[in-house]
Write a protein that holds these residues in place. Structure first.
Motif: not given
Lengths: 123, 114
Positions: A2-7, A15-28, A107-114
């Motif tokens: 599983a691949v997670v991207s950030q941009h 100071s005073g401006t707003s910043v947007k950060i994106e997080c995308r799961s690329l293949d799931f 069974g299964n478990y939940n994994e976090q991909f960073f």
């Protein structure tokens, strides 16, 4: 895997401006994503849990009006730091949750991909 | 509440030697999962290994193994045959109570030397 991207990977703003950060799961698809903040030489601290199609769940002490989270699709969550100040300078990391099956059908478990993280510097 | 303790801020090991990174945890939930992540200087968090609280055997993944001692509430990471590329920050983490939240320890900075 599983691949997670950030941009973006790095952003410097005034100071005073707003910043947007994106997080995308690329293949799931990820119904749940997480946003963490990490100060230099410190551990990751969970800021909020981002749920697709519903409001984010914020950890105690995290200002929801300052850190706006939107999870509009199953592959994208965004974190907007509004009216950023120097004390908001930090490393922001997202993760996406995926269910992993255990061998032997046990069974299964939940994994976090960073994601690779976004370094925010507010001047 | 869950708590993860990593008592080694920094560790040094010679190349090709084995190293153990300590991790103790505290939770009242009978069901939990323990994770180890590697964070190189570039910042990304790399998943290394997972141990479930009901797993009978210690988890292994290549050169990584987890020494799970449930009674002592410890989940130490063992890296065998250390390589220079293993130099990084290592975090132990836990998820308990069926929730999603990962609780991280303070990390151990590992330096592999020639």
């Amino acid at each position: 895997g599983a691949v997670v991207s950030q941009h973006p990977s790095r952003v410097i703003c005034k100071s005073g401006t707003s910043v947007k950060i994106e997080c995308r799961s690329l293949d799931f698809q990820a119904t749940t994503m997480f946003w963490y903040r990490q100060f230099p030489k410190q551990s990751l601290m969970l800021m909020a849990t981002s749920n697709e199609g519903s409001k984010a769940t914020y950890e105690q002490g995290v200002e929801k009006d300052k850190f706006l989270i939107n999870h509009a699709s199953l592959t994208l969550s965004t974190l907007t730091v509004t009216s950023a100040h120097p004390e908001d300078s930090s490393f922001y990391i997202c993760s996406a949750r995926i269910s992993i099956g255990l061998a032997g059908g046990l069974g299964n478990y939940n994994e976090q991909f960073f994601g690779p993280g976004t370094r925010l510097t507010v001047l | 509440a869950q708590k993860i303790t990593q008592t080694q801020p920094g560790m040094f090991v010679q190349e090709k030697e084995a190293v153990t990174l300590d991790c103790t945890y505290d939770t009242s939930d009978p069901s939990y999962g323990l994770f180890w992540y590697k964070q190189p200087s570039s910042g990304e968090m790399i998943f290394l290994i997972y141990q479930g609280s009901y797993d009978q055997q210690n988890a292994t993944e290549g050169r990584y193994s987890l020494n799970f001692q449930k009674a002592r509430k410890s989940a130490n990471l063992v890296i065998s045959a250390s390589q220079l590329g293993d130099s990084a920050m290592y975090f132990c983490a836990m998820r308990a109570g069926g929730g999603n939240k990962l609780t991280f320890g303070t990390g151990t900075q590992l330096k592999v030397e020639l």
